[in-house]
Write a protein that holds these residues in place. Structure first.
Motif, mmCIF file in Angstrom:
data_model
loop_
_atom_site.group_PDB
_atom_site.id
_atom_site.type_symbol
_atom_site.label_atom_id
_atom_site.label_comp_id
_atom_site.label_asym_id
_atom_site.label_seq_id
_atom_site.Cartn_x
_atom_site.Cartn_y
_atom_site.Cartn_z
ATOM 1 N N ALA A 256 68.857 -9.978 33.444
ATOM 2 C CA ALA A 256 68.001 -10.679 34.405
ATOM 3 C C ALA A 256 68.582 -10.613 35.806
ATOM 4 N N GLY A 257 69.932 -10.562 35.891
ATOM 5 C CA GLY A 257 70.557 -10.624 37.197
ATOM 6 C C GLY A 257 70.673 -9.272 37.867
ATOM 7 N N ASN A 258 70.082 -8.244 37.268
ATOM 8 C CA ASN A 258 70.478 -6.909 37.623
ATOM 9 C C ASN A 258 69.254 -6.105 38.059
ATOM 10 N N VAL A 259 68.352 -5.853 37.128
ATOM 11 C CA VAL A 259 67.161 -5.068 37.440
ATOM 12 C C VAL A 259 66.318 -5.734 38.540
ATOM 13 N N THR A 260 66.188 -7.048 38.455
ATOM 14 C CA THR A 260 65.355 -7.773 39.414
ATOM 15 C C THR A 260 65.890 -7.656 40.844
ATOM 16 N N THR A 261 67.191 -7.859 41.006
ATOM 17 C CA THR A 261 67.757 -7.847 42.349
ATOM 18 C C THR A 261 67.768 -6.428 42.919
ATOM 19 N N THR A 262 68.037 -5.430 42.066
ATOM 20 C CA THR A 262 67.923 -4.035 42.499
ATOM 21 C C THR A 262 66.544 -3.791 43.102
ATOM 22 N N SER A 301 56.553 -8.330 45.007
ATOM 23 C CA SER A 301 57.333 -9.165 44.102
ATOM 24 C C SER A 301 58.009 -8.326 43.015
ATOM 25 N N PRO A 302 59.343 -8.425 42.886
ATOM 26 C CA PRO A 302 60.050 -7.636 41.860
ATOM 27 C C PRO A 302 59.597 -7.972 40.438
ATOM 28 N N VAL A 303 59.168 -9.213 40.212
ATOM 29 C CA VAL A 303 58.571 -9.560 38.921
ATOM 30 C C VAL A 303 57.086 -9.795 39.184
ATOM 31 N N TRP A 330 49.652 -13.234 36.808
ATOM 32 C CA TRP A 330 50.109 -12.143 37.675
ATOM 33 C C TRP A 330 50.654 -12.724 38.968
ATOM 34 N N LEU A 331 51.989 -12.853 39.035
ATOM 35 C CA LEU A 331 52.624 -13.406 40.239
ATOM 36 C C LEU A 331 52.322 -12.543 41.456
ATOM 37 N N GLY A 332 52.326 -11.224 41.233
ATOM 38 C CA GLY A 332 52.104 -10.295 42.336
ATOM 39 C C GLY A 332 50.722 -10.451 42.949
ATOM 40 N N LEU A 357 55.264 -17.271 44.447
ATOM 41 C CA LEU A 357 55.674 -17.521 43.064
ATOM 42 C C LEU A 357 56.620 -16.432 42.553
ATOM 43 N N GLY A 358 57.279 -15.730 43.466
ATOM 44 C CA GLY A 358 58.118 -14.597 43.085
ATOM 45 C C GLY A 358 59.259 -14.947 42.136
ATOM 46 N N PHE A 359 59.744 -16.174 42.188
ATOM 47 C CA PHE A 359 60.766 -16.645 41.244
ATOM 48 C C PHE A 359 60.155 -17.556 40.180
ATOM 49 N N GLY A 360 58.849 -17.527 40.028
ATOM 50 C CA GLY A 360 58.195 -18.418 39.085
ATOM 51 C C GLY A 360 58.050 -19.816 39.660
ATOM 52 N N THR A 363 59.803 -25.465 35.078
ATOM 53 C CA THR A 363 61.076 -25.583 34.347
ATOM 54 C C THR A 363 61.818 -24.259 34.221
ATOM 55 N N HIS A 364 61.094 -23.135 34.213
ATOM 56 C CA HIS A 364 61.764 -21.838 34.074
ATOM 57 C C HIS A 364 62.026 -21.174 35.423
ATOM 58 N N TYR A 365 61.819 -21.918 36.504
ATOM 59 C CA TYR A 365 62.066 -21.349 37.840
ATOM 60 C C TYR A 365 63.406 -20.617 37.810
ATOM 61 N N CYS A 366 63.412 -19.414 38.374
ATOM 62 C CA CYS A 366 64.565 -18.515 38.260
ATOM 63 C C CYS A 366 65.902 -19.216 38.485
ATOM 64 N N LEU A 367 66.717 -19.165 37.454
ATOM 65 C CA LEU A 367 68.066 -19.717 37.535
ATOM 66 C C LEU A 367 68.896 -18.991 38.588
ATOM 67 N N GLY A 368 68.666 -17.697 38.715
ATOM 68 C CA GLY A 368 69.484 -16.875 39.613
ATOM 69 C C GLY A 368 68.945 -16.783 41.027
ATOM 70 N N ALA A 369 67.907 -17.565 41.355
ATOM 71 C CA ALA A 369 67.298 -17.441 42.686
ATOM 72 C C ALA A 369 68.322 -17.598 43.820
ATOM 73 N N LEU A 371 71.455 -16.937 43.818
ATOM 74 C CA LEU A 371 72.315 -15.752 43.837
ATOM 75 C C LEU A 371 71.558 -14.539 44.374
ATOM 76 N N ALA A 372 70.321 -14.359 43.906
ATOM 77 C CA ALA A 372 69.511 -13.224 44.357
ATOM 78 C C ALA A 372 69.281 -13.303 45.869
ATOM 79 N N ARG A 373 68.990 -14.515 46.350
ATOM 80 C CA ARG A 373 68.768 -14.691 47.795
ATOM 81 C C ARG A 373 70.025 -14.368 48.582
HETATM 82 C C1 HEM Z 1 63.829 -16.676 35.392
HETATM 83 C C2 HEM Z 1 62.531 -13.662 38.939
HETATM 84 C C3 HEM Z 1 67.193 -12.698 39.876
HETATM 85 C C4 HEM Z 1 68.430 -15.185 35.956
HETATM 86 C C5 HEM Z 1 63.082 -15.992 36.313
HETATM 87 C C6 HEM Z 1 61.659 -16.102 36.467
HETATM 88 C C7 HEM Z 1 61.304 -15.232 37.447
HETATM 89 C C8 HEM Z 1 62.487 -14.588 37.932
HETATM 90 C C9 HEM Z 1 59.895 -14.966 37.962
HETATM 91 C C10 HEM Z 1 60.735 -17.034 35.689
HETATM 92 C C11 HEM Z 1 60.496 -16.540 34.294
HETATM 93 C C12 HEM Z 1 59.479 -17.408 33.566
HETATM 94 O O1 HEM Z 1 59.018 -18.424 34.099
HETATM 95 O O2 HEM Z 1 59.113 -17.050 32.435
HETATM 96 C C13 HEM Z 1 63.682 -13.143 39.487
HETATM 97 C C14 HEM Z 1 63.715 -12.289 40.655
HETATM 98 C C15 HEM Z 1 65.036 -12.025 40.911
HETATM 99 C C16 HEM Z 1 65.819 -12.714 39.915
HETATM 100 C C17 HEM Z 1 62.490 -11.807 41.408
HETATM 101 C C18 HEM Z 1 65.666 -11.197 41.993
HETATM 102 C C19 HEM Z 1 65.078 -10.845 43.050
HETATM 103 C C20 HEM Z 1 67.943 -13.328 38.928
HETATM 104 C C21 HEM Z 1 69.381 -13.331 38.899
HETATM 105 C C22 HEM Z 1 69.735 -14.020 37.790
HETATM 106 C C23 HEM Z 1 68.505 -14.462 37.125
HETATM 107 C C24 HEM Z 1 70.312 -12.702 39.940
HETATM 108 C C25 HEM Z 1 71.151 -14.282 37.411
HETATM 109 C C26 HEM Z 1 71.684 -14.141 36.315
HETATM 110 C C27 HEM Z 1 67.288 -15.772 35.468
HETATM 111 C C28 HEM Z 1 67.265 -16.596 34.269
HETATM 112 C C29 HEM Z 1 65.937 -17.034 34.110
HETATM 113 C C30 HEM Z 1 65.173 -16.463 35.210
HETATM 114 C C31 HEM Z 1 68.447 -16.927 33.380
HETATM 115 C C32 HEM Z 1 65.384 -17.947 33.008
HETATM 116 C C33 HEM Z 1 65.336 -19.347 33.522
HETATM 117 C C34 HEM Z 1 64.745 -20.314 32.520
HETATM 118 O O3 HEM Z 1 64.132 -19.880 31.531
HETATM 119 O O4 HEM Z 1 64.921 -21.530 32.721
HETATM 120 N N1 HEM Z 1 63.572 -15.069 37.230
HETATM 121 N N2 HEM Z 1 64.961 -13.369 39.067
HETATM 122 N N3 HEM Z 1 67.441 -14.033 37.850
HETATM 123 N N4 HEM Z 1 66.025 -15.711 36.012
HETATM 124 FE FE1 HEM Z 1 65.515 -14.628 37.597
#
Ligand code: HEM
Length: 418
Positions: A256-262, A301-303, A330-332, A357-360, A363-369, A371-373
């Protein structure tokens, strides 16, 4: 709209979640799906795709509602009745993570590492991230050209997350192969092609499991100051994490921390080379980087898409969604909705507010947001501190072929060193 045909023929055990809508099956449409989104938002804001057996949702208000109501829209794909999921024994550790869990289980899993990803915890890492970015740029600045993805956007996040986890950064080519396999859609959709794809997927699951089991074992006897040690610690109290969950945890964080940030970095430079005025403004005033990164998250949006499963019969913008139906917000598309964003198809690096909504959301709002920022801000600041006159060095673009990740596989650029 009417109820879907549930008798639709079954697709022989293939994973329907990995399939891209037919409308996006050409290179052009996947590189720029935004006209299609606009048409869907206007005319079919919620539609059932018979082929993938999912509801596609295109408007911001509906996507936000789905993500904000996890009781009705579950993140657990095994609750879906119409999808061909792998058999339980073939599901792999990624089915056991916070991403695919609801309620208290989700909160328990997320709690294990939440603290490490807070902006405050990341502050001390910023200088090192800047050094990693600078080292990567040292190798290519004088050349006058690079592939932004291979030379910069891929290695930066993978080194950062590997160091955070505590795994050797030299294994980075292997991480890439693993991550690509986990996010990509099968190129060959014949029965034989899908089977080969599923086999490769299982092989990668096994390799990832073996890799992280060895590292978890190591930290059990030799704990360090890294995330794998935190995960081992939570596993060893016998209550917080099961062994399966610990393995899935490591894999989730790596992928999750890799493909998205790339793809965030690739999409950022794609946007900026297409908008030279914006690029010049940003280079002249790095304080704009924060809002520019948010605008990339909105505009490309990467996702692009998430998946939820309805836990009860529910109406969604006039459509009757049934218990067990899969729903794809569709977040995009939500991020280009004119009901929320002024001139949504304009790329504005100082756009505020920008409630994309790029990070959702929820409750599942991106944990890594955070770090990615941080990584994206540092990467763009360093790039424009070192080079000028950045322009694209090829006309062809090759999209990442995934049902949810959006970006390009390579992005050759030319520039001059400062
Ligand atoms: C969840 C996007 C970078 C770890 C999410 C979600 C989105 C997202 C949209 C929500 C998934 C859902 O609601 O089903 C992104 C984008 C990133 C990014 C666009 C980079 C530009 C990262 C990084 C990490 C990370 C660097 C670090 C490890 C996670 C994790 C979740 C998550 C663990 C699950 C959170 C949960 O279920 O509570 N991300 N992400 N992400 N992201 Fe990211």
């Amino acid at each position: 709209s009417s109820a879907p045909h549930r008798e639709a023929e079954r697709g022989g055990g293939q994973q329907t979640l990995e399939r891209v809508p037919l409308e996006l099956s050409t290179t052009e449409s996947w590189l720029d799906p935004f006209d299609w989104y606009a048409e869907m938002r206007e005319n079919h804001p919620v539609r059932y795709d018979e082929r993938r057996r999912v509801w596609d949702v295109f408007r911001y208000a509906d996507a936000a509602r789905i993500l904000s109501d996890p009781m009705t829209f579950s993140s657990d794909p095994t609750r879906a009745t119409e999808l061909d999921l792998p058999e339980p024994e073939a599901r792999g550790p990624l089915f056991e993570t916070m991403l695919t869990s609801d309620g208290s289980r989700h909160d328990r899993l997320r709690g294990v590492v939440e603290e490490s990803f807070r902006p405050r915890s990341l502050v001390p890492r910023a200088p090192h991230i800047r050094d990693v970015a600078d080292d990567l740029l040292d190798d290519v600045v004088d050349r006058g050209e690079m592939d932004l993805i291979a030379d910069f956007a891929y290695p930066l996040p993978v080194v950062v997350i590997a160091e955070l986890l505590g795994v050797p950064t030299e294994d980075r080519p292997t991480f890439k192969r693993w991550s690509d396999t986990l996010v990509e859609t099968p190129a060959d959709t014949s029965e034989a092609g899908l089977e080969a794809f599923a086999r490769e997927r299982r092989r990668v699951d096994d390799e990832l499991r073996a890799y992280f089991e060895a590292i978890l074992d190591d930290r059990r006897t030799d704990p360090r100051d890294d995330l794998v040690s935190d995960i081992v610690h939570a596993e060893s109290d016998g209550e917080t994490l099961s062994h399966e969950e610990a393995v899935g945890f490591c894999i989730l964080l790596l992928v999750a921390g890799n493909v998205t940030t790339t793809n965030l970095l690739g999409n950022a430079v794609r946007c900026l080379t297409a908008h030279p005025d914006a690029m010049a403004r940003l280079a002249a005033d790095p304080t704009l980087t924060t809002t520019a990164v948010e605008e990339v998250l909105r505009y490309r949006s990467p996702v692009q898409a998430l998946v939820r499963v309805a836990t009860r019969d529910v109406e969604l913008a006039g459509a009757d969604v049934h218990t067990g139906d899969a729903v794809v917000p569709w977040l995009g598309s939500a991020n280009r909705d004119p009901a929320v964003f002024d001139a949504p198809d304009e790329f504005r690096i100082d756009r505020t507010p920008n409630s994309h909504l790029g990070f959702g959301r929820g409750t599942h709002y991106c944990l890594g947001a955070p770090l990615a920022r941080l990584e994206a801000r540092i990467a763009l600041e360093q790039l424009f501190a070192r080079v000028t006159d950045v322009e694209r060095a090829s006309t062809e673009l090759d999209p990442v072929r995934s049902a949810f990740i959006y970006g390009v596989r390579s992005f050759p650029i030319r520039y001059r060193a400062h």
